[in-house]
Enzyme design. Sequence first.
Site, PDB file in Angstrom:
ATOM      1  N   GLN A  77       0.841  -1.212   0.000  1.00  0.00           N
ATOM      2  CA  GLN A  77       0.000   0.000   0.000  1.00  0.00           C
ATOM      3  C   GLN A  77       0.867   1.250   0.000  1.00  0.00           C
ATOM      4  O   GLN A  77       0.551   2.244  -0.629  1.00  0.00           O
ATOM      5  CB  GLN A  77      -0.890   0.022   1.231  1.00  0.00           C
ATOM      6  CG  GLN A  77      -2.091  -0.877   1.135  1.00  0.00           C
ATOM      7  CD  GLN A  77      -3.157  -0.390   2.078  1.00  0.00           C
ATOM      8  OE1 GLN A  77      -2.890  -0.115   3.233  1.00  0.00           O
ATOM      9  NE2 GLN A  77      -4.394  -0.280   1.587  1.00  0.00           N
ATOM     10  N   HIS A  81       1.024   3.951  -3.194  1.00  0.00           N
ATOM     11  CA  HIS A  81       0.805   5.387  -3.061  1.00  0.00           C
ATOM     12  C   HIS A  81       1.926   6.143  -3.760  1.00  0.00           C
ATOM     13  O   HIS A  81       1.706   7.073  -4.531  1.00  0.00           O
ATOM     14  CB  HIS A  81       0.769   5.788  -1.594  1.00  0.00           C
ATOM     15  CG  HIS A  81       1.122   7.235  -1.412  1.00  0.00           C
ATOM     16  ND1 HIS A  81       0.247   8.239  -1.722  1.00  0.00           N
ATOM     17  CD2 HIS A  81       2.274   7.830  -1.046  1.00  0.00           C
ATOM     18  CE1 HIS A  81       0.838   9.396  -1.530  1.00  0.00           C
ATOM     19  NE2 HIS A  81       2.069   9.175  -1.120  1.00  0.00           N
ATOM     20  N   SER A  98      15.146  -8.864   0.560  1.00  0.00           N
ATOM     21  CA  SER A  98      14.713  -9.862  -0.405  1.00  0.00           C
ATOM     22  C   SER A  98      14.774 -11.240   0.236  1.00  0.00           C
ATOM     23  O   SER A  98      15.736 -11.585   0.913  1.00  0.00           O
ATOM     24  CB  SER A  98      15.626  -9.815  -1.637  1.00  0.00           C
ATOM     25  OG  SER A  98      15.504 -11.018  -2.363  1.00  0.00           O
ATOM     26  N   ARG A 168       9.149 -20.020  -2.008  1.00  0.00           N
ATOM     27  CA  ARG A 168       8.386 -19.005  -1.265  1.00  0.00           C
ATOM     28  C   ARG A 168       6.929 -18.896  -1.717  1.00  0.00           C
ATOM     29  O   ARG A 168       6.150 -18.170  -1.121  1.00  0.00           O
ATOM     30  CB  ARG A 168       9.073 -17.650  -1.327  1.00  0.00           C
ATOM     31  CG  ARG A 168       9.112 -17.049  -2.697  1.00  0.00           C
ATOM     32  CD  ARG A 168       9.902 -15.764  -2.759  1.00  0.00           C
ATOM     33  NE  ARG A 168      10.143 -15.455  -4.166  1.00  0.00           N
ATOM     34  CZ  ARG A 168      10.745 -14.368  -4.606  1.00  0.00           C
ATOM     35  NH1 ARG A 168      11.176 -13.471  -3.761  1.00  0.00           N
ATOM     36  NH2 ARG A 168      10.912 -14.167  -5.891  1.00  0.00           N
ATOM     37  N   ARG A 196      -2.834   9.386   3.875  1.00  0.00           N
ATOM     38  CA  ARG A 196      -2.967   8.212   4.727  1.00  0.00           C
ATOM     39  C   ARG A 196      -3.275   8.502   6.187  1.00  0.00           C
ATOM     40  O   ARG A 196      -3.554   7.570   6.937  1.00  0.00           O
ATOM     41  CB  ARG A 196      -1.698   7.351   4.628  1.00  0.00           C
ATOM     42  CG  ARG A 196      -1.438   6.804   3.225  1.00  0.00           C
ATOM     43  CD  ARG A 196      -2.666   6.111   2.654  1.00  0.00           C
ATOM     44  NE  ARG A 196      -2.406   5.584   1.314  1.00  0.00           N
ATOM     45  CZ  ARG A 196      -3.348   5.256   0.451  1.00  0.00           C
ATOM     46  NH1 ARG A 196      -4.628   5.416   0.759  1.00  0.00           N
ATOM     47  NH2 ARG A 196      -3.038   4.799  -0.739  1.00  0.00           N
TER      48      ARG A 196
END
Lengths: 231, 231, 231, 231
Positions: A77, A81, A98, A168, A196
């Site tokens: 999110q 944005h 990562s 994964r 936000r």
Amino acid sequence: MKKIDILNGGYVILQDYMGSDLSVTNSARVSYNKKKDVLDDKDKGLIDFLAREGHTSPFRHTSLQFEVYVPLYVARQHWKHIIGSGFQDPFVAWNESSRRYITEEPEFYIPNANEWRSKPANSKQGSGENLSELSGGVFTKKLEEHIAEGERLYEEAMEAGVAPEQARLFLPAYSMFVRYYWTGSLQGVAHFLNLRLPEDAQYEIRVLAEAVQELAHEKFPLSLDALLKYN
Amino acid sequence: MKKIDILNGGYVILQDYMGSDLSVTNSARVSYNKKKDVLDDKDKGLIDFLAREGHTSPFRHTSLQFEVYVPLYVARQHWKHIIGSGFQDPFVAWNESSRRYITEEPEFYIPNANEWRSKPANSKQGSGENLSELSGGVFTKKLEEHIAEGERLYEEAMEAGVAPEQARLFLPAYSMFVRYYWTGSLQGVAHFLNLRLPEDAQYEIRVLAEAVQELAHEKFPLSLDALLKYN
Amino acid sequence: MKKIDILNGGYVILQDYMGSDLSVTNSARVSYNKKKDVLDDKDKGLIDFLAREGHTSPFRHTSLQFEVYVPLYVARQHWKHIIGSGFQDPFVAWNESSRRYITEEPEFYIPNANEWRSKPANSKQGSGENLSELSGGVFTKKLEEHIAEGERLYEEAMEAGVAPEQARLFLPAYSMFVRYYWTGSLQGVAHFLNLRLPEDAQYEIRVLAEAVQELAHEKFPLSLDALLKYN
Amino acid sequence: MKKIDILNGGYVILQDYMGSDLSVTNSARVSYNKKKDVLDDKDKGLIDFLAREGHTSPFRHTSLQFEVYVPLYVARQHWKHIIGSGFQDPFVAWNESSRRYITEEPEFYIPNANEWRSKPANSKQGSGENLSELSGGVFTKKLEEHIAEGERLYEEAMEAGVAPEQARLFLPAYSMFVRYYWTGSLQGVAHFLNLRLPEDAQYEIRVLAEAVQELAHEKFPLSLDALLKYN
């Protein structure tokens, strides 16, 4: 460096920053070739004027670097944005951990029994009432078990020699904590906050925004307030 | 703050900065969740590795703000590089003085008698041999006179009530000094230097680039060298 | 390709473009996986909604390339807006002619006798009343002469073998026409228009903005109107 | 519009584009004020020259809009490249479907029995040998079951009134297909391809890169080849 804990295991740190309310006003005065060493009352008026009139470039001669540790779906999110806003500067840089290289154990976000929310009554983006703790407790337990099962399958695949990027696929990605650095100017930070912080933003991203606001406000109190006032 | 004088009346100042060689390597290690407090030999290798392999995002969690005072035609070369390079970050911000608001006297860049250059022999972008001082002296004098005449006409128009933005049509704009703030990351700065430090860059912009390099190198010695080495 | 003439010798051309009002709404519906082939009334409402609520990313899946030919001081106002606005996208690209390579004769902007303006009465940025044509005529003539003298000195320096980048110090740069390509998304274009169309913008940049508006409006009528309405 | 199917259910479409090899060379010639209507041999040389010498701004007066439908973990690699590369333009825009608004059924990426790969032998980023089909078949089945269980729990939470953004914590996010629009210039596209086409890139992102290359090459054959040749 101050650290604010959020979301059952996550946090936000202001890692570094450049500038101050005074450097904003000094940048604004380049046309007049005047620099000051101490912020005075005229500067306060100038900061308000710059934000009100949309003369925002002086706010971009600043820089804030945050370290953020939140569940992946909140991180997503956040960057949606940033990438979606069409605003140039907030992503001077974004570095994210990562799964391929991390050796630490994965951690997962699991809402407590009293933190499950219902669908909001109308289609505005905010959040609805909380579920009962009894009902929430059931989902907390189910999520714990489903995540544990996913982790078990991930380990099993890794031991069988499956490449980490395929293994994964078993991990419950949305709830997995990720760590990233986010560097932006004060204007970029304020742009994020303006979207936000409001009540109708989703709870988890609002919690992140409030922590960011608290940390940025300590370094740029007048400038941040002005940018939030006239967004 | 250190100030480097360039181009008969211009200068470059490193106004502010964020980060260090150490913050670059700490940003690079986000995937491993390790932070150090002191730079060690492994970090030196890591900086070299990051620049060599093009893993440049850690270099963008840094910020440098310069104040620059150069003739307009040099400023234009500078921003054309920035806007034309397609590189995202060097222009976090650019604030430039405006003829409309400045009350200070305009200043102009006039090459000294021994600073006039001839056209380069081939079409590569560098500069040719200097003109003789005798020949150069003639042009220095002619330019002084032409600029003085332009200023006189500008003043005449201003006194007759002409709007400043039209009156300045009389000003010898290319040689007029302008002041601006330029904020970018270390990678953005290195990108500019890689193009403007070489021998075949135009003399005036190379002088600007060398001053920027000297100032940036004091704060990020290893990182800047690595970025310039593997550009 | 339509060409709109402005400012005594300048022009704006819409060289190329991508997208339409329909492509904006189709981009907005990616979350719903619905594409339409013809714009209908619901789309009109959707465009208005997107602009009103600031959901602007669909407007950035568009592209417009303009060729612009204006005096340097107008070009500079244009790019200062772009670089100073902190808005990401308008400068997908900017290519500008360079004095170094151009072989065509330089052209200069000289206001007609009836086009000289006085200083505005208050400090707002707009323009004041026009000077009398008599008074204006004097400045038109003086500017013509001063420019002619600058050109003569430029030629003299060129013939003496002075490097072109130094020779141009004699050129009356502000009034010299420059040609550039400017490519941006519709949102970027609207962002520029919102700041430069109003009455209090400087006359010359307003004239440029009006031409850009006319050309963009032919291709994106609903979207541009909506972006200008809710800027 | 051509659609290329990839990754067991995903695809790439070139939705729209602006420009051509010819528009690249015409943009490059702005300094010379020459436009052509047909691409000739000199243009081919010019395109090669521009790419080789890094004069890349002409390549940015182009625009390509792709619709992409891939598993989330591939989408994330894609945008990490974009946001991490420090390259300005590839993200003119990025619009992505949101779990919140989608009413269509979620779809998931499940490797076939013969598509599971082992860990690469060395730490370079590529992929290792495939697992045996027998061994792979086991993981295909386990992943199917784990995903089905996650979907079941998601539905259960939705029916109990849990807010969608929390309910999706149960979804196997990495394998879930997401749809997004990606708009960038040809230079931005080439920058992505230069990093993701090589053998040592991860398999799934390489498959995406190859589809993007095929679609872009049809519209900009010379320019794309030149940009990939001199990356």
